[in-house]
Design an enzyme around this catalytic site. Structure first.
Site, PDB file in Angstrom:
ATOM      1  N   ASP A  53      -1.501 -19.788 -26.542  1.00  0.00           N
ATOM      2  CA  ASP A  53      -1.886 -20.054 -27.941  1.00  0.00           C
ATOM      3  C   ASP A  53      -2.550 -18.786 -28.480  1.00  0.00           C
ATOM      4  OD1 ASP A  53      -2.573 -21.636 -30.301  1.00  0.00           O
ATOM      5  OD2 ASP A  53      -4.619 -21.648 -29.557  1.00  0.00           O
ATOM      6  N   CYS A  63       1.080 -23.945 -29.387  1.00  0.00           N
ATOM      7  CA  CYS A  63       0.683 -23.492 -30.718  1.00  0.00           C
ATOM      8  C   CYS A  63       1.823 -23.837 -31.668  1.00  0.00           C
ATOM      9  CB  CYS A  63       0.468 -21.984 -30.695  1.00  0.00           C
ATOM     10  SG  CYS A  63       0.246 -21.237 -32.325  1.00  0.00           S
ATOM     11  N   ASN A  64       1.529 -24.601 -32.714  1.00  0.00           N
ATOM     12  CA  ASN A  64       2.573 -24.987 -33.670  1.00  0.00           C
ATOM     13  C   ASN A  64       3.126 -23.775 -34.403  1.00  0.00           C
ATOM     14  OD1 ASN A  64       2.370 -28.248 -34.129  1.00  0.00           O
ATOM     15  ND2 ASN A  64       0.454 -27.337 -33.438  1.00  0.00           N
ATOM     16  N   CYS A  73      -1.738 -28.537 -35.701  1.00  0.00           N
ATOM     17  CA  CYS A  73      -2.243 -27.264 -35.184  1.00  0.00           C
ATOM     18  C   CYS A  73      -3.062 -27.630 -33.956  1.00  0.00           C
ATOM     19  CB  CYS A  73      -3.113 -26.571 -36.228  1.00  0.00           C
ATOM     20  SG  CYS A  73      -4.067 -25.178 -35.567  1.00  0.00           S
ATOM     21  N   HIS A 127      -5.500 -26.383 -32.566  1.00  0.00           N
ATOM     22  CA  HIS A 127      -6.964 -26.266 -32.667  1.00  0.00           C
ATOM     23  C   HIS A 127      -7.614 -27.566 -33.172  1.00  0.00           C
ATOM     24  CE1 HIS A 127      -6.349 -21.933 -32.236  1.00  0.00           C
ATOM     25  NE2 HIS A 127      -7.661 -21.758 -32.219  1.00  0.00           N
ATOM     26  N   GLY A 129      -2.089 -18.045 -38.162  1.00  0.00           N
ATOM     27  CA  GLY A 129      -1.393 -18.932 -39.104  1.00  0.00           C
ATOM     28  C   GLY A 129      -1.287 -18.443 -40.534  1.00  0.00           C
TER      29      GLY A 129
HETATM   30  N1  DGL Z   1      -3.353 -23.200 -32.714  1.00  0.00           N
HETATM   31  C1  DGL Z   1      -2.382 -22.649 -33.564  1.00  0.00           C
HETATM   32  C2  DGL Z   1      -1.387 -23.692 -34.073  1.00  0.00           C
HETATM   33  O1  DGL Z   1      -1.173 -24.685 -33.438  1.00  0.00           O
HETATM   34  C3  DGL Z   1      -2.694 -21.674 -34.656  1.00  0.00           C
HETATM   35  C4  DGL Z   1      -4.032 -21.224 -34.990  1.00  0.00           C
HETATM   36  C5  DGL Z   1      -4.020 -19.913 -35.716  1.00  0.00           C
HETATM   37  O2  DGL Z   1      -3.868 -19.887 -36.958  1.00  0.00           O
HETATM   38  O3  DGL Z   1      -4.139 -18.910 -35.010  1.00  0.00           O
HETATM   39  O4  DGL Z   1      -0.765 -23.497 -35.092  1.00  0.00           O
END
Ligand code: DGL
Length: 273
Positions: free
Chosen positions: A15, A78-79, A188, A190, A48
């Site tokens: 991620d 990570c999406n 996301c 996070h 993102g």
């Molecule tokens: N955790 C990430 C996701 O699932 C992205 C976070 C970021 O913007 O770095 O999209």
């Protein structure tokens, strides 16, 4: 390498920072005898809000580093990396690569009003992947795509409960509360770390879906079909690598992970072509 040697290799998970630990937790629950190597590229977080070329380059650098370690399978936890860079990552490594699931199948099943919300980064929302997948499942479902540009960065800085994260979350929830949305996908990785804040702000009217469970099912199917399960009966170990600092990763790992059998270290990523 023999098949048994491959089966004993760790699973790679990555991620842009600590977010993917929310996926790692579910994977550890489902595969207690597997070893994991996690890379959180917090030097480059958040990704993102970046242009797609940069997101792809960052994802490939992490994947190629993991590939060298080596790992038997990769999970892009990570999406944003998944929607932007999955195909490119797959073309650079010769192990199975699984992206994070959209979670919309579960969301549609759980919604009473057939109106679902997606909270995600700007890049993920711009891909409209959740809407496309939802429409394929049920073309009558209403999908509200909510970009949350500040949320992952705040979480990465350790704002998990305070006013800063509450104010941002309130703004992002408002349009969905106005529209009587009853199920929201945490699009996301996070965001599961602030699920309790979201739940408190929205009350019982919204139910949150963590797509990590769907992702974990996909990992299982891929491990089954490629005969990749580790034959070990010992509890697996996880090594968590971060590119900038390890403080939040170590803290969240201790609070949230399914096992205390993990270590946390700094890593320098490979330079790729
Ligand atoms: N955790 C990430 C996701 O699932 C992205 C976070 C970021 O913007 O770095 O999209």
């Amino acid at each position: 390498m023999t098949n048994i040697d491959t089966q004993r290799l760790p699973i790679g998970v990555f991620d842009s920072g600590v977010g993917g630990l929310s996926v790692l937790k579910i994977l550890q629950e489902q595969f207690p005898n597997e070893d994991f190597i996690y890379i959180g590229d917090n030097a480059n977080n958040p990704v993102g809000n970046r242009p797609t070329e940069e997101i792809t380059e960052i994802a490939c650098r992490i994947a190629e580093t993991l590939h060298q370690l080596p790992v038997k399978l990769m999970v892009i936890a990570c999406n944003t990396f998944t929607v932007v860079a999955l195909d490119e990552v797959r073309s650079r490594v010769n192990v199975p690569v699984i992206g994070v699931s959209q979670g919309v199948k579960t969301a549609i099943r759980e919604s009473n009003s057939n109106t679902i919300g997606i909270m995600a980064t700007v890049a993920t929302v711009n891909s409209h992947i959740h809407k496309h997948v939802a429409m394929e499942i049920d073309h009558e479902v209403f999908v509200w795509e909510q970009p949350c540009p500040e949320l992952a960065g705040l979480i990465e800085q350790g704002h998990l409960q305070d006013d800063a994260v509450r104010e941002a979350a309130k703004d992002y929830l408002a349009p969905m509360l106005e529209r009587d949305i009853d199920v929201v996908v945490l699009g996301c990785t996070h965001f599961p770390f602030v699920r309790s804040v979201l739940q408190e702000l929205s009350g019982d009217s919204i139910r949150y879906i963590d797509p990590a469970y769907e992702t974990s099912d996909l990992v299982k199917r891929t491990m089954d079909s490629n005969n990749l399960h580790n034959p070990s009966t010992k509890q697996g170990h996880s090594t968590l690598y971060f590119t900038k600092d390890i403080v939040l990763g170590a803290d969240l790992g201790a609070q949230f992970l399914d096992t205390d059998n993990f270590s946390v270290e700094l890593i320098c990523l490979l330079y790729t072509s």
